[in-house]
Design a protein around this motif. Structure first.
Motif, PDB file in Angstrom:
ATOM      1  N   ARG A 288      -8.704  -9.975  -8.699  1.00 58.96           N
ATOM      2  CA  ARG A 288      -8.935 -10.677  -8.634  1.00 58.96           C
ATOM      3  C   ARG A 288     -10.453 -11.645  -8.569  1.00 58.96           C
ATOM      4  O   ARG A 288     -11.003 -10.347  -8.486  1.00 58.96           O
ATOM      5  N   ASP A 289     -10.133 -13.052  -7.964  1.00 60.03           N
ATOM      6  CA  ASP A 289     -11.566 -12.966  -7.770  1.00 60.03           C
ATOM      7  C   ASP A 289     -11.811 -13.658  -6.541  1.00 60.03           C
ATOM      8  O   ASP A 289     -11.044 -14.521  -6.149  1.00 60.03           O
ATOM      9  N   ILE A 290     -11.980 -12.687  -5.119  1.00 55.89           N
ATOM     10  CA  ILE A 290     -11.996 -12.997  -4.029  1.00 55.89           C
ATOM     11  C   ILE A 290     -13.505 -13.732  -3.568  1.00 55.89           C
ATOM     12  O   ILE A 290     -14.023 -13.168  -3.695  1.00 55.89           O
ATOM     13  N   ARG A 291     -13.717 -14.947  -3.070  1.00 58.89           N
ATOM     14  CA  ARG A 291     -14.621 -15.585  -2.167  1.00 58.89           C
ATOM     15  C   ARG A 291     -14.580 -16.373  -0.835  1.00 58.89           C
ATOM     16  O   ARG A 291     -13.811 -17.113  -0.347  1.00 58.89           O
ATOM     17  N   ILE A 292     -15.526 -15.403   0.209  1.00 56.80           N
ATOM     18  CA  ILE A 292     -15.242 -16.192   1.317  1.00 56.80           C
ATOM     19  C   ILE A 292     -16.512 -17.246   1.551  1.00 56.80           C
ATOM     20  O   ILE A 292     -17.688 -16.937   1.292  1.00 56.80           O
TER      21      ILE A 292
END
Length: 96
Positions: A88-92
């Protein structure tokens, strides 16, 4: 005050059982941290290098709240359940 969005873009799901176990813990952890699920599922359309994989958008009231939720023990337990079951690629990101 601007909103903050946690965006999870899945690149690959390797183990559906691990993903299901993660989901049992992650949803509760995120909601208890103040997160609100806005969208989750398979994209209706992708462009450029987009992948036809699960995508999730979660809204928080502050950057601190989102980071504290991710780094908190409840969400970390969810990540442990996921293990290497997905890439996954998590971005905030903060909204304007």
């Amino acid at each position: 005050m601007s909103k903050v969005y946690w965006i999870a873009a899945y690149r690959a799901i390797k183990n559906a059982d691990a993903l299901a176990a993660y989901g049992k813990f992650a949803g509760a952890a995120i909601q208890s941290g103040g997160g609100r699920f806005l969208a989750r599922g398979i994209p209706a359309q992708v462009y450029e290098q987009g992948l036809q994989e699960r995508t999730i958008v979660i809204e928080f009231d502050s950057l601190e709240q989102a980071i504290a939720t991710h780094d908190g023990s409840a969400y970390q337990a969810a990540l442990k359940a996921l293990g290497d079951g997905a890439e996954r690629d998590i971005r905030i990101i903060e909204a304007n």
